[in-house]
Motif scaffolding. Structure first.
Motif, short mmCIF file in Angstrom:
data_model
loop_
_atom_site.label_atom_id
_atom_site.label_comp_id
_atom_site.label_asym_id
_atom_site.label_seq_id
_atom_site.Cartn_x
_atom_site.Cartn_y
_atom_site.Cartn_z
N LEU A 193 77.63 97.70 85.64
CA LEU A 193 78.29 97.33 86.48
C LEU A 193 79.13 98.50 86.31
N CYS A 194 79.93 98.91 86.15
CA CYS A 194 80.63 100.09 85.44
C CYS A 194 80.16 101.22 86.19
N ILE A 195 79.06 102.30 86.16
CA ILE A 195 78.32 102.95 85.90
C ILE A 195 78.30 103.27 87.58
N GLY A 196 77.24 101.98 88.37
CA GLY A 196 76.99 101.66 89.32
C GLY A 196 78.48 101.60 90.35
N ILE A 197 79.08 101.20 89.97
CA ILE A 197 81.48 100.91 90.39
C ILE A 197 81.56 102.63 90.73
N HIS A 198 80.93 103.45 89.54
CA HIS A 198 81.38 104.60 89.68
C HIS A 198 80.95 105.61 90.78
N PHE A 199 79.66 105.32 90.68
CA PHE A 199 78.33 106.33 91.70
C PHE A 199 78.86 106.05 93.24
N HIS A 200 79.53 104.45 93.66
CA HIS A 200 79.74 103.74 94.71
C HIS A 200 80.79 104.70 95.36
N GLN A 201 82.21 104.73 94.19
CA GLN A 201 83.03 105.66 95.09
C GLN A 201 82.86 106.75 94.91
N ASN A 202 81.68 107.32 94.40
CA ASN A 202 81.64 109.27 94.51
C ASN A 202 80.81 109.05 95.96
N SER A 203 80.38 108.14 95.95
CA SER A 203 79.63 108.04 97.29
C SER A 203 78.08 108.74 97.23
N TYR A 204 77.43 108.93 95.54
CA TYR A 204 76.52 109.35 94.55
C TYR A 204 75.38 108.33 95.79
N SER A 205 74.17 108.73 96.23
CA SER A 205 72.90 108.02 96.42
C SER A 205 71.29 107.97 95.63
N LEU A 206 70.87 107.14 94.43
CA LEU A 206 70.38 107.58 93.97
C LEU A 206 68.90 108.19 94.21
N PHE A 207 68.79 107.59 96.30
CA PHE A 207 67.25 107.65 96.95
C PHE A 207 67.65 109.56 97.12
N ARG A 208 68.72 110.38 96.90
CA ARG A 208 68.74 112.20 97.57
C ARG A 208 68.76 112.64 96.52
N ILE A 209 68.05 112.21 95.01
CA ILE A 209 67.73 112.92 94.22
C ILE A 209 67.02 114.18 95.12
N LYS A 210 66.96 115.52 94.76
CA LYS A 210 65.45 116.77 94.84
C LYS A 210 65.11 117.63 93.47
N GLY A 211 64.13 117.97 93.97
CA GLY A 211 64.11 119.02 92.66
C GLY A 211 63.54 117.77 91.57
N VAL A 212 63.15 117.44 91.25
CA VAL A 212 62.76 116.36 89.82
C VAL A 212 62.26 116.75 88.79
N PRO A 213 60.96 117.34 89.59
CA PRO A 213 60.04 118.24 88.20
C PRO A 213 60.99 119.79 87.23
N SER A 214 61.96 120.02 88.44
CA SER A 214 62.66 120.58 87.96
C SER A 214 64.15 120.30 86.44
N LEU A 215 64.28 118.64 87.44
CA LEU A 215 65.42 118.22 86.47
C LEU A 215 64.67 117.93 85.23
N CYS A 216 63.23 117.55 84.96
CA CYS A 216 62.52 116.85 84.12
C CYS A 216 62.20 117.51 82.93
N GLN A 217 62.46 119.10 83.56
CA GLN A 217 62.05 119.79 82.84
C GLN A 217 62.58 120.57 81.74
N GLU A 218 64.41 120.95 82.47
CA GLU A 218 65.50 120.87 81.97
C GLU A 218 65.99 119.95 80.68
N LEU A 219 65.60 118.27 81.16
CA LEU A 219 65.88 118.14 80.79
C LEU A 219 64.92 117.75 78.90
N PHE A 220 63.85 118.15 79.63
CA PHE A 220 63.03 118.09 77.75
C PHE A 220 63.13 119.18 77.45
#
Length: 439
Positions: free
Chosen positions: A204-231
């Motif tokens: 609930l808290c993180i959802g409110i935080h991202f809503h206030q910052n106008s962040y959308s989960l569906f706008r993520i780009k470059g998933v393979p490169s992000l996964c590579q950095e995480l791993f």
């Protein structure tokens, strides 16, 4: 981020941790009175499964999320920080969900073949539902820590503990009112309720935080490169954590089995295991809350001093902490040595607990000191060697479980803990001395 805000946030998290541990300590006393030593032993026996799942699914990923989100936030890349958080959280939750389903479906195998305790079958099934929830909660905390915001993690930590304890209490009241036997299921139910509450509030808290910052989960780009950095960050850390968790889990699971070889029946085995892991050991570890809290603040401070080349200050801080932790450990050792019998009878109404507390008192100087030494070495970039030292220490304990318990009973394991902590202290001190002499 101002220095004062960072200090306030760290102190807030430390206070929450101390209060949570304080509540948890008396929670163990309540369990010992409610479900007894045998029930407490059964509850403790299933916890290594939870530790192993968390090690596989989130131990490395939470550090990767924290590091990458902190870097992105510092560079003003808030959207990328959110991308790292959500991808890491989804991957961790998916892994935990898979493991949860697997363990739930094969709970009889884990109960019969791994834990050698058929009574744990239903407990494992209840606990399995908490794995994905705990993973989400951990990832969300990592995101807030990366932003130096500790208010929500502190609040959620206390909420989880209070929900766990209150749920367990109300379940025990219901069982007693219905004249049903109070079983370890109330403790597992409390654990599940705590994870549900913490995951819900955190989301609930993180959802409110991202809503206030106008962040959308569906706008993520470059998933393979992000996964590579995480791993790239999370994979080696996960391997290290899994190795330590597997060794520790083997140790905990084997103790009841080796006690049976010593000549005890199943009931006696679970009672001794419950007294040791659920009564005596938590009391010995309780003063360590202070050193654990100091260690959380110490590691980044040492790393910063090293980066600034302030080697003399590192030496001075190391000496001061060595003396403080040693004095604290010696004071606690004498306290538990002379008051062990009284504390066992007064807190747990169990004379055997008092005997174990007195025996374990000798590890206090090494136990509390090792926490601080490990944090200093991590801050100096020696995490790999710390892992090696920990593996050696756990291997010593494991060898005493395998060979000393069948001959001496639980006393053999107590001797193994003392020797293992002594070896770990010596290894840490030798390494730290070499590093300090070179600087």
């Amino acid at each position: 981020m101002s220095k004062n805000r960072l200090i306030r946030g760290t102190l807030l998290l430390t206070c929450a941790g101390l209060l949570s541990r304080f509540i948890g300590f008396f929670y163990r006393i309540f369990l010992s009175h409610t479900i007894g030593a045998q029930g407490l032993g059964l509850f403790q026996l299933i916890l290594p499964l939870q530790s192993l799942v968390m090690a596989i699914s989130v131990s490395g990923m939470q550090i990767a999320i924290s590091r990458l989100c902190a870097s992105c936030t510092a560079l003003g890349q808030k959207k990328k920080a959110g991308d790292f958080f959500w991808i890491g959280s989804i991957l961790s939750a998916a892994t935990a969900s898979f493991l949860s389903c697997f363990i739930y479906e094969h709970s009889d195998f884990f109960a019969l073949e791994i834990l050698k305790a058929p009574q744990t079958n239903s407990l494992i099934r209840i606990l399995a539902f908490s794995f994905p929830l705990g993973t989400l909660h951990t990832c969300i905390n990592s995101y807030y820590f990366a932003r130096k915001q500790t208010g929500i993690p502190s609040f959620v930590q206390l909420l989880e503990q209070m929900i766990r304890v209150s749920t367990c209490y109300f379940l025990s009241v219901i069982f007693i009112s219905e004249e049903r036997p109070v079983t370890p299921a109330i403790a597992v139910g409390g654990t599940l309720a705590g994870e549900v509450a913490s995951a819900f509030v955190s989301l609930l808290c993180i959802g409110i935080h991202f809503h206030q910052n106008s962040y959308s989960l569906f706008r993520i780009k470059g998933v393979p490169s992000l996964c590579q950095e995480l791993f790239h960050i999370s994979f080696p850390l996960t391997i290290n954590k899994v190795l330590l968790t597997v060794l520790s889990s083997m140790e905990m699971v084997l103790i009841p089995q080796r006690l049976r070889i010593y000549g005890l029946n199943s009931r006696e085995t679970m009672s001794i295991y419950g007294i040791f892991t659920g009564m005596a050991m938590p009391l010995i570890l309780f003063p360590g809350t202070l050193t654990n809290s100091a260690a959380v603040m110490l590691m980044p401070s040492v790393a910063q001093l090293q980066a600034l080349g302030k080697n003399e200050k590192i030496r001075r801080v190391t000496r001061q902490l060595f003396y403080c932790c040693s004095i604290m450990g010696i004071v606690c050792m004498f306290l538990f040595l002379f008051l062990g019998d009284f504390l066992g009878s007064f807190l747990f109404h169990n004379a055997t607990a008092g005997t174990y507390i007195r025996t374990l008192s000798f590890i206090c100087p090494f136990l509390y000191l090792n926490t601080t030494l490990t944090s200093i070495l991590h801050g100096l970039g020696k995490a790999g060697l710390c892992l090696l030292h920990s593996v050696i220490s756990i291997s010593v304990r494991l060898s005493f479980v395998l060979f000393a318990i069948p001959l001496l009973g639980i006393r053999g394991y107590l001797y193994g803990i003392l020797l293992a902590e002594l070896i770990l202290t010596l290894l840490h001190l030798i390494l730290l001395t070499k590093i300090i002499r070179k600087t």
